[in-house]
Design a protein around this motif. Sequence first.
Motif, short mmCIF file in Angstrom:
data_model
loop_
_atom_site.label_atom_id
_atom_site.label_comp_id
_atom_site.label_asym_id
_atom_site.label_seq_id
_atom_site.Cartn_x
_atom_site.Cartn_y
_atom_site.Cartn_z
N GLY A 293 -36.58 -44.23 -1.96
CA GLY A 293 -35.73 -44.93 -2.93
C GLY A 293 -34.26 -44.62 -2.74
N ASP A 294 -33.90 -44.06 -1.57
CA ASP A 294 -32.51 -43.73 -1.22
C ASP A 294 -31.88 -42.67 -2.11
OD1 ASP A 294 -32.76 -45.59 0.81
OD2 ASP A 294 -31.81 -47.19 -0.34
N ARG A 295 -32.70 -41.75 -2.61
CA ARG A 295 -32.19 -40.61 -3.38
C ARG A 295 -32.08 -39.43 -2.42
NH1 ARG A 295 -33.96 -36.22 -6.65
NH2 ARG A 295 -36.11 -36.58 -6.11
N TRP A 296 -30.96 -38.70 -2.46
CA TRP A 296 -30.76 -37.53 -1.61
C TRP A 296 -31.73 -36.45 -2.05
CZ3 TRP A 296 -26.72 -33.26 -2.47
CH2 TRP A 296 -26.72 -32.38 -1.39
N ILE A 297 -32.65 -36.06 -1.18
CA ILE A 297 -33.64 -35.05 -1.53
C ILE A 297 -33.54 -33.79 -0.69
CG2 ILE A 297 -35.31 -36.68 -2.48
CD1 ILE A 297 -36.84 -36.48 0.20
N GLY A 298 -32.71 -33.78 0.35
CA GLY A 298 -32.61 -32.57 1.15
C GLY A 298 -31.58 -32.65 2.26
N TRP A 299 -31.46 -31.50 2.97
CA TRP A 299 -30.53 -31.42 4.09
C TRP A 299 -31.06 -30.44 5.11
CZ3 TRP A 299 -26.94 -27.11 4.68
CH2 TRP A 299 -27.07 -26.13 3.70
N PHE A 300 -30.57 -30.56 6.35
CA PHE A 300 -31.02 -29.75 7.48
C PHE A 300 -29.98 -28.67 7.78
CE2 PHE A 300 -32.88 -33.95 8.10
CZ PHE A 300 -34.20 -33.65 8.37
N PRO A 301 -30.09 -27.49 7.17
CA PRO A 301 -29.04 -26.48 7.36
C PRO A 301 -29.03 -25.81 8.73
CG PRO A 301 -30.77 -25.62 5.97
CD PRO A 301 -31.09 -27.06 6.22
N TRP A 302 -30.15 -25.78 9.41
CA TRP A 302 -30.23 -25.04 10.68
C TRP A 302 -30.38 -25.96 11.88
CZ3 TRP A 302 -33.43 -23.57 6.46
CH2 TRP A 302 -32.95 -22.46 5.76
N PRO B 49 -45.05 -31.46 -2.40
CA PRO B 49 -45.43 -32.06 -3.69
C PRO B 49 -44.59 -33.30 -4.00
CG PRO B 49 -45.18 -29.69 -3.89
CD PRO B 49 -44.68 -30.06 -2.52
N LEU B 50 -45.26 -34.37 -4.45
CA LEU B 50 -44.58 -35.64 -4.71
C LEU B 50 -43.45 -35.52 -5.73
CD1 LEU B 50 -47.50 -38.20 -4.62
CD2 LEU B 50 -45.80 -37.71 -2.86
N ASP B 51 -43.60 -34.63 -6.72
CA ASP B 51 -42.54 -34.51 -7.72
C ASP B 51 -41.24 -33.97 -7.10
OD1 ASP B 51 -43.64 -31.94 -7.37
OD2 ASP B 51 -43.11 -31.35 -9.39
N ARG B 52 -41.32 -33.29 -5.97
CA ARG B 52 -40.11 -32.81 -5.27
C ARG B 52 -39.43 -33.95 -4.52
NH1 ARG B 52 -39.97 -27.55 -3.09
NH2 ARG B 52 -37.75 -27.89 -3.17
N LEU B 53 -40.16 -35.03 -4.28
CA LEU B 53 -39.62 -36.15 -3.51
C LEU B 53 -39.14 -37.30 -4.38
CD1 LEU B 53 -42.36 -36.28 -0.74
CD2 LEU B 53 -40.09 -35.26 -0.56
N PHE B 54 -39.83 -37.55 -5.49
CA PHE B 54 -39.59 -38.78 -6.21
C PHE B 54 -39.11 -38.61 -7.66
CE2 PHE B 54 -42.73 -39.92 -2.95
CZ PHE B 54 -41.93 -40.79 -2.22
N SER B 55 -39.03 -37.39 -8.17
CA SER B 55 -38.56 -37.23 -9.56
C SER B 55 -37.07 -36.95 -9.57
CB SER B 55 -39.30 -36.08 -10.24
OG SER B 55 -38.96 -34.85 -9.63
N ASP B 56 -36.43 -37.18 -10.70
CA ASP B 56 -34.98 -36.93 -10.81
C ASP B 56 -34.71 -35.64 -11.47
OD1 ASP B 56 -33.91 -39.07 -9.44
OD2 ASP B 56 -34.11 -40.37 -11.18
#
Length: 124
Positions: free
Chosen positions: A37-46, A117-124
């Motif tokens: 849904g184009d929500r920022w959910i993470g980043w690649f620090p390494w 877990p899906l709640d880490r991907l799709f919840s606000d």
Amino acid sequence: MTARGRAPVGLVVRLFASDGRWIAWYRPGLPYLWSTGDRWIGWFPWADEPTPEPRDDVLDPSDAYLGTVVGDRLLARTVRRPRPIPSRVPEPRRPVGPPDVDRAQAVPPPIGFTDVPLDRLFSD
């Protein structure tokens, strides 16, 4: 530099859960991971570190471990050694995401991984 850093920036890489559901995407060369849904959910620090440690680990926007890219899957390690976090990336602008895709083939996660877990991907 990882494969993510060598690919053209316009390319989109889709990531799936073990059951084949499309759950996230990123643009190679950029540090951000997005939900379907184009929500920022993470980043690649390494991603660009020349270390033997996994470079495809993903942290969520609050710098907690989210998962690891394993091929075309986003999975969570069942056991993970803590690592110092390098300098943080700024919050991104909302992207224009890729079009929806069909499911990928279901495959069991490798030993030592589970689905994120899906709640880490799709919840606000």
